[in-house]
Design a protein around this motif. Structure first.
Motif, PDB file in Angstrom:
ATOM      1  N   ASP A  42      87.856  13.899  81.624  1.00  0.00           N
ATOM      2  CA  ASP A  42      88.704  14.860  82.328  1.00  0.00           C
ATOM      3  C   ASP A  42      89.763  15.392  81.360  1.00  0.00           C
ATOM      4  O   ASP A  42      89.897  14.919  80.228  1.00  0.00           O
ATOM      5  N   ASP A  61      84.695  21.130  78.512  1.00  0.00           N
ATOM      6  CA  ASP A  61      84.158  21.643  79.773  1.00  0.00           C
ATOM      7  C   ASP A  61      85.280  22.370  80.510  1.00  0.00           C
ATOM      8  O   ASP A  61      86.464  22.199  80.190  1.00  0.00           O
ATOM      9  N   VAL A  62      84.936  23.184  81.508  1.00  0.00           N
ATOM     10  CA  VAL A  62      85.953  23.924  82.261  1.00  0.00           C
ATOM     11  C   VAL A  62      86.320  23.222  83.559  1.00  0.00           C
ATOM     12  O   VAL A  62      87.474  22.860  83.784  1.00  0.00           O
ATOM     13  N   ARG A  63      85.349  23.000  84.426  1.00  0.00           N
ATOM     14  CA  ARG A  63      85.643  22.401  85.731  1.00  0.00           C
ATOM     15  C   ARG A  63      85.605  20.885  85.634  1.00  0.00           C
ATOM     16  O   ARG A  63      84.544  20.282  85.481  1.00  0.00           O
ATOM     17  N   ASP A  68      91.832  20.678  84.723  1.00  0.00           N
ATOM     18  CA  ASP A  68      90.668  21.451  84.317  1.00  0.00           C
ATOM     19  C   ASP A  68      90.720  21.791  82.827  1.00  0.00           C
ATOM     20  O   ASP A  68      91.718  21.546  82.141  1.00  0.00           O
ATOM     21  N   THR A  89      80.417  25.737  78.983  1.00  0.00           N
ATOM     22  CA  THR A  89      80.390  25.688  80.431  1.00  0.00           C
ATOM     23  C   THR A  89      79.185  26.408  80.996  1.00  0.00           C
ATOM     24  O   THR A  89      78.506  27.159  80.288  1.00  0.00           O
ATOM     25  N   TYR A  96      87.604  32.602  83.977  1.00  0.00           N
ATOM     26  CA  TYR A  96      87.415  31.425  83.130  1.00  0.00           C
ATOM     27  C   TYR A  96      87.461  31.818  81.653  1.00  0.00           C
ATOM     28  O   TYR A  96      88.106  31.163  80.845  1.00  0.00           O
TER      29      TYR A  96
END
Length: 225
Positions: A42, A61-63, A68, A89, A96
């Motif tokens: 995370d 990563d984005v989400r 985030d 992503t 984004y």
């Protein structure tokens, strides 16, 4: 095993999907010029890991839960300024893309990218270049073109540029590659590379992406021009 020809690139892999994170690490570890030095699930863990490990590249990563990838990119850029951040992503949404680049990312690739392209991207980012897929480049420029400049041209900040450097900055902001700029200005591509490096240094910019954003924000290139 034959030693790598170039410098070893140290990578931190950040993704909340355990399987995806393991897969990415396996792909990168298969190349002897890349070393995965850490993993995070995370955004908050990514910040902590980046601060301790000081990686060359963070594959972000984005989400993700807790924080985030866009917020984490901003924090990692501050906590580990030597690290370059490559967003990877499944999403290609305007918000984004623009949010990640404005936060300090140096590249943006989709997860469907082939392994060899991902490894090449890691080296491109580590070498100090910005990297975007053609569709993402178009997204950034189109997004900036829809927005009015936030301020009139800042003569104090841009005043240190030579007329030719202003020309090059304008063409960079229009999305031209070094080769295309060289053809437009009828100069060698190596000359364009030198101009770009000087522009980034004079304006205290990290890469071409920041140069594009600054050019639109300060009115060097105006929407619809």
């Amino acid at each position: 095993m034959t030693p790598p020809d170039g410098p070893l690139v140290r990578v931190l892999v950040v993704d909340d999907d355990d399987l995806m994170r393991a897969g990415l690490s396996a792909v990168l570890s298969s190349d002897e010029t890349v070393r995965v030095v850490g993993e995070a699930g995370d955004g908050r863990a990514a910040i902590d890991q980046a601060r301790v490990l000081c990686p060359d590249v963070v594959l972000m990563d984005v989400r993700m839960p807790r924080m985030d990838g866009i917020a984490a990119t901003r924090e990692v850029a501050a906590a580990a300024p030597g690290a370059r951040i490559l967003i990877l992503t499944t999403f290609e949404d305007d918000d984004y893309v623009f949010g990640a680049l404005a936060a300090g990312a140096s590249g943006f690739l989709l997860k469907r990218t082939r392994p060899e392209q991902l490894i090449a991207a890691i080296h491109t980012i580590a070498g100090g270049e910005a990297l975007l897929s053609p569709s993402v480049t178009r997204t950034v420029i189109d997004r900036m073109a829809r927005q009015p400049p936030l301020a009139p041209p800042d003569s104090r900040r841009l005043g240190g540029l030579t007329p030719r450097e202003r020309d090059v900055l304008e063409l960079v902001a229009r999305g031209l590659s070094n080769a295309e700029i060289a053809a437009t200005l009828v100069v060698e591509e190596s000359t364009v590379k030198t101009h770009v490096k000087r522009i980034l240094a004079k304006l205290d910019l990290r890469d071409r992406i920041q140069a594009v954003i600054l050019a639109y924000e300060t009115g060097v290139v105006r929407p619809g021009a």
